[in-house]
Design an enzyme around this catalytic site. Structure first.
Site, PDB file in Angstrom:
ATOM      1  N   LYS A  88       8.884  47.067  39.276  1.00 18.13           N
ATOM      2  CA  LYS A  88       9.493  48.157  40.034  1.00 18.13           C
ATOM      3  C   LYS A  88       9.255  47.938  41.526  1.00 18.13           C
ATOM      4  CE  LYS A  88       9.566  53.255  40.147  1.00 18.13           C
ATOM      5  NZ  LYS A  88       8.970  54.475  39.559  1.00 18.13           N
ATOM      6  N   SER A 163      12.066  57.840  37.833  1.00 18.38           N
ATOM      7  CA  SER A 163      12.526  56.985  38.908  1.00 18.38           C
ATOM      8  C   SER A 163      12.535  55.501  38.541  1.00 18.38           C
ATOM      9  CB  SER A 163      11.625  57.179  40.135  1.00 18.38           C
ATOM     10  OG  SER A 163      10.286  56.819  39.843  1.00 18.38           O
ATOM     11  N   SER A 187       8.105  59.317  35.111  1.00 16.47           N
ATOM     12  CA  SER A 187       9.038  58.284  35.558  1.00 16.47           C
ATOM     13  C   SER A 187       8.970  56.977  34.799  1.00 16.47           C
ATOM     14  CB  SER A 187       8.841  58.013  37.052  1.00 16.47           C
ATOM     15  OG  SER A 187       9.255  59.113  37.819  1.00 16.47           O
TER      16      SER A 187
END
Length: 510
Positions: A88, A163, A187
């Site tokens: 990420k 996210s 998330s």
């Protein structure tokens, strides 16, 4: 190497991390074969999915060549050797861009390695690239990325969640077998649920946060997303454990999750869930979406048939968790993001003629709408005239939530809820911000209490979108949680996304 020719690229990309590592070490696959298969798949599917912000193709192949050479020399190789791992884009990888999906950091290059990526590299992982996300981790639907939305492989018109939406999209589409995400209020687990994969949120303090760009410092945790449950265990035993660089990391050694897997696979005449006490906050789940409710209670009935004892646990206090979460998270975000001022790094507005204008214009031009909104809310809650009414009160309720969980775990071993109230929704669905925030109702309380939790695929709604089952354990019972998930997983309904058909039909949108 004749055996390796029989394994197609499509087969290679369907394997999990444990399988790829085994095939590489046994000589049935080379690291170059593995790297080539995943890069080809990414180049085919990425235009429709937009899961990556940065594809590190050159360093990826360089690592593959290095691993093949070391293997030819008879060197000992790590547990992640030849395994492609996505990261990420709010986690530092030295020498790679670190954008947090924000214009503010669009040209920023990480000067050091995060603890988690260093531990993976030490085990010979091949880092394949940086994955898309909601800007600075603020969002749950991938609409807040400065680099465009990522799409759900099950239906390209639907959100992959957020996210960590790029991470979930990439893993579900088999662009990488495993990816790192961060979880502040769900998330990792929410996008895992939306994309029909596994997502693990560790206990707060069990995985180092050194090298992650902070959103809510008392809430954030790094964890893995994978399409094979054993890969979750492999990753956790590598990335967890004490870290002197992170003062919030607990001083305790990493646990051997995969040894736990071996122990659970022994034959027994007892039902697979015998002696497992499952807590369910029935009253808290009364307003569930009908599809989700039907799937959830069908699985509960099956667990009881397999020996589990289902116990009602009183957790009505969780109805306050969304309000508490957004007050605390936004307050911490407003403090953490104050460092992005146009002076030291990132966006520096050319329009500024003095220091005050530099602060103002750099933030104005660099931050997206959702980030600005949360900074304003956080500053409001921290203002001296509002602090007692909002922030301090939220902290008190947070402590109560934590205590209610501890009380519940005196009656049960694990607490099970749906991961999300519904399956993934369409990007153009008419939802006000409050509806979007309420989608975190089952995940955010766990971050407030610092508990370990995993989302596993468990059925589908009437539109054939995946639904997740969330299993939660007491603090630092991460290995026990993994063992429970291993026992429950074979009983859950799951499938793989009809990706190739969807991509052929989809219009490529950038």
């Amino acid at each position: 190497m004749n055996q390796s020719k029989a394994i197609s690229n499509e087969e290679i990309t369907s394997f999990g991390a444990v399988q790829l590592n085994t095939l590489f070490k046994s000589g049935k696959l080379s690291a170059i074969q593995i790297a080539t298969a995943f890069i080809e798949r990414i180049k085919t599917l990425e235009p429709s999915l937009n899961a990556f912000i940065t594809l590190s193709e050159e360093s990826f192949f360089k690592k593959a060549h290095e691993l093949d050479f070391r293997k030819s020399q008879g060197e000992e190789l790590g547990s992640f050797a030849a395994v492609p791992v996505g990261v990420k884009d709010n986690i530092c990888v030295s020498g790679e861009k670190l954008t947090c999906a924000s214009k503010f950091l669009e040209n920023y290059v990480a000067p050091y390695e995060s603890t988690v990526t260093q531990r993976l590299l030490d085990e010979d992982a091949m880092l394949i690239g940086k994955l898309n996300m909601d800007e600075f981790g603020m969002g749950s639907n991938m609409k807040n990325s400065a680099y465009g939305i990522s799409r759900n492989p099950w239906n390209l018109d639907r959100t992959p969640g957020g996210s960590s939406g790029g991470s979930s999209s990439a893993v579900a589409a088999r662009l990488c077998p495993i990816a790192l995400g961060t979880d502040t209020g769900g998330s990792i687990r929410q996008p895992a649920s939306f994309c029909g994969i596994y997502g693990f949120k560790p206990s707060y303090g069990s995985v180092s946060r050194w090298g992650v760009v902070a959103f809510g410092s008392s809430l954030d945790q790094i964890g893995p997303l994978a399409h094979r449950i054993e890969d979750i265990g492999l990753c956790m035993q590598v990335i967890s454990g004490s870290c002197t660089k992170d003062s919030t990391c607990i001083d305790r050694p990493a646990q051997q999750y995969l040894r736990a897997q071996d122990q659970t696979s022994t034959t027994s005449e007892e039902p697979p869930l015998a002696n497992m006490r499952i807590g369910v906050p029935h009253h808290f789940l009364e307003r569930l979406n009908p599809d989700t409710k039907e799937v959830f209670y069908r699985h509960l009935e099956l667990f009881e048939q397999q020996g589990a004892q289902v116990i009602d646990v009183p957790l009505d206090i969780l109805k306050h968790s969304i309000a508490v979460y957004y007050i605390i998270a936004c307050a911490e975000a407003s403090t953490n993001l104050s460092r992005f001022d146009g002076v030291r790094y990132g966006k520096r507005s050319p329009k500024a003629e003095n220091l005050q204008e530099l602060y103002k214009f750099s933030k104005e031009e660099g931050f997206g709408y959702e980030v600005k909104k949360r900074i304003l809310l956080g500053n409001y809650c921290l203002a001296s005239e509002h602090q007692d009414a909002f922030f301090k009160k939220a902290q008190k309720v947070r402590k109560m939530i934590h205590q209610h969980y501890l009380n519940a775990f005196e009656e049960c071993d694990f607490i099970i809820t749906p991961t999300t109230p519904s399956g993934a929704y369409e990007f153009d669905a008419q939802m006000d911000p409050l509806q979007v925030y309420l989608a975190d109702i089952y995940t955010s309380p766990i971050n407030l209490a610092g508990l370990p939790s995993i989302s596993i695929p468990a059925g589908f709604d009437k539109e054939n979108m995946p639904l997740g089952l969330q299993i939660t354990a007491a603090p630092f019972k991460d290995k026990e949680l993994f063992q429970a998930a291993l026992a429950i997983d074979p009983l859950c309904e799951k499938s793989t996304p009809p990706l190739n058909k969807l991509v052929k039909q989809a219009k490529i949108k950038k």
